[in-house]
Design a protein around this motif. Structure first.
Motif, PDB file in Angstrom:
ATOM      1  N   GLU A   1       0.965  -1.267  -0.055  1.00  0.00           N
ATOM      2  CA  GLU A   1      -0.025  -0.030   0.064  1.00  0.00           C
ATOM      3  C   GLU A   1       0.831   1.314   0.057  1.00  0.00           C
ATOM      4  OE1 GLU A   1      -3.828   2.178   2.289  1.00  0.00           O
ATOM      5  OE2 GLU A   1      -2.268   0.657   3.787  1.00  0.00           O
ATOM      6  N   GLU A   2       1.812   1.311   0.743  1.00  0.00           N
ATOM      7  CA  GLU A   2       2.705   2.456   0.988  1.00  0.00           C
ATOM      8  C   GLU A   2       3.445   2.694  -0.416  1.00  0.00           C
ATOM      9  OE1 GLU A   2       6.527   4.257   3.529  1.00  0.00           O
ATOM     10  OE2 GLU A   2       5.540   2.619   4.130  1.00  0.00           O
ATOM     11  N   THR A   3       3.978   1.510  -1.100  1.00  0.00           N
ATOM     12  CA  THR A   3       4.531   1.665  -2.518  1.00  0.00           C
ATOM     13  C   THR A   3       3.541   2.299  -3.482  1.00  0.00           C
ATOM     14  OG1 THR A   3       6.008  -0.225  -1.918  1.00  0.00           O
ATOM     15  CG2 THR A   3       5.681   0.415  -4.445  1.00  0.00           C
ATOM     16  N   ILE A   4       2.520   1.731  -3.519  1.00  0.00           N
ATOM     17  CA  ILE A   4       1.463   2.504  -4.445  1.00  0.00           C
ATOM     18  C   ILE A   4       1.016   3.736  -4.179  1.00  0.00           C
ATOM     19  CG2 ILE A   4      -0.939   1.996  -5.114  1.00  0.00           C
ATOM     20  CD1 ILE A   4      -0.843  -0.975  -4.851  1.00  0.00           C
ATOM     21  N   ASP A   5       0.785   4.129  -2.829  1.00  0.00           N
ATOM     22  CA  ASP A   5       0.676   5.543  -2.611  1.00  0.00           C
ATOM     23  C   ASP A   5       1.723   6.528  -3.228  1.00  0.00           C
ATOM     24  OD1 ASP A   5      -1.773   4.836  -1.132  1.00  0.00           O
ATOM     25  OD2 ASP A   5      -0.770   4.933   0.821  1.00  0.00           O
ATOM     26  N   TRP A   6       2.963   6.074  -3.026  1.00  0.00           N
ATOM     27  CA  TRP A   6       4.061   6.771  -3.414  1.00  0.00           C
ATOM     28  C   TRP A   6       3.840   6.873  -4.997  1.00  0.00           C
ATOM     29  CZ3 TRP A   6       6.228  10.472  -1.247  1.00  0.00           C
ATOM     30  CH2 TRP A   6       6.536  10.609   0.385  1.00  0.00           C
ATOM     31  N   LEU A   7       3.782   5.748  -5.683  1.00  0.00           N
ATOM     32  CA  LEU A   7       3.560   5.974  -6.979  1.00  0.00           C
ATOM     33  C   LEU A   7       2.418   6.737  -7.520  1.00  0.00           C
ATOM     34  CD1 LEU A   7       4.012   1.894  -7.783  1.00  0.00           C
ATOM     35  CD2 LEU A   7       5.519   3.902  -8.519  1.00  0.00           C
ATOM     36  N   VAL A   8       1.346   6.816  -6.627  1.00  0.00           N
ATOM     37  CA  VAL A   8       0.212   7.689  -7.225  1.00  0.00           C
ATOM     38  C   VAL A   8       0.761   9.316  -6.916  1.00  0.00           C
ATOM     39  CG1 VAL A   8      -2.216   8.553  -6.143  1.00  0.00           C
ATOM     40  CG2 VAL A   8      -1.386   6.304  -6.475  1.00  0.00           C
ATOM     41  N   ILE A   9       1.385   9.356  -5.870  1.00  0.00           N
ATOM     42  CA  ILE A   9       1.667  10.760  -5.442  1.00  0.00           C
ATOM     43  C   ILE A   9       2.565  11.344  -6.317  1.00  0.00           C
ATOM     44  CG2 ILE A   9       2.784  12.181  -3.691  1.00  0.00           C
ATOM     45  CD1 ILE A   9       1.185  10.461  -1.465  1.00  0.00           C
ATOM     46  N   GLY A  10       3.720  10.530  -6.628  1.00  0.00           N
ATOM     47  CA  GLY A  10       4.745  11.012  -7.508  1.00  0.00           C
ATOM     48  C   GLY A  10       5.530  12.139  -7.001  1.00  0.00           C
ATOM     49  N   ASP A  11       5.761  13.295  -7.443  1.00  0.00           N
ATOM     50  CA  ASP A  11       6.399  14.333  -6.995  1.00  0.00           C
ATOM     51  C   ASP A  11       5.357  15.285  -6.301  1.00  0.00           C
ATOM     52  OD1 ASP A  11       5.344  15.664  -8.978  1.00  0.00           O
ATOM     53  OD2 ASP A  11       7.370  16.288  -9.871  1.00  0.00           O
ATOM     54  N   GLY A  12       3.936  14.998  -6.246  1.00  0.00           N
ATOM     55  CA  GLY A  12       3.318  15.773  -5.650  1.00  0.00           C
ATOM     56  C   GLY A  12       2.920  17.195  -6.545  1.00  0.00           C
ATOM     57  N   SER A  13       3.367  16.909  -7.598  1.00  0.00           N
ATOM     58  CA  SER A  13       2.828  18.373  -8.314  1.00  0.00           C
ATOM     59  C   SER A  13       1.492  18.308  -9.115  1.00  0.00           C
ATOM     60  CB  SER A  13       4.001  18.602  -9.643  1.00  0.00           C
ATOM     61  OG  SER A  13       4.108  17.618 -10.380  1.00  0.00           O
TER      62      SER A  13
END
Length: 100
Positions: A49-61
């Motif tokens: 879940e954490e890995t997927i969350d970071w893939l979704v968020i990306g650089d946050g832009s």
């Protein structure tokens, strides 16, 4: 134009993932297809879940990159299915199981 991969807007993703090389593409397809929820079931669900969350968020832009994730490492399939069925149930969206 991309052909939709998912017919459902709610996904149950089985963990562990056997092919991590496919994970980023899976997440991008979920975003492109308007998936609302990825419920991760099985061992290692929290880390996935954490890995997927970071893939979704990306650089946050890009604030349009959004979907909800949940992890269920010790729950039964039936319990997770029940939770997913209740997720935005007013829309009547189908549920799809995925194994990577």
């Amino acid at each position: 134009m991309l052909t939709p991969m998912f017919t459902a807007r709610k996904i149950i993703l089985h963990s562990p993932v056997s092919d991590h090389a496919r994970l980023a593409g899976f997440v991008e397809r979920c975003l492109a297809d308007g998936v609302s929820l990825i419920a991760i079931l099985g061992p290692g669900a929290e880390e996935l879940e954490e890995t997927i969350d970071w893939l979704v968020i990306g650089d946050g832009s890009d604030p349009s990159r959004f979907l909800t994730t949940s992890s269920h490492k010790d729950e039964t399939f039936d319990d997770v299915l029940n939770m997913v069925q209740m997720w935005e149930s007013e829309h009547g969206w189908a549920i799809e199981e995925v194994r990577l």
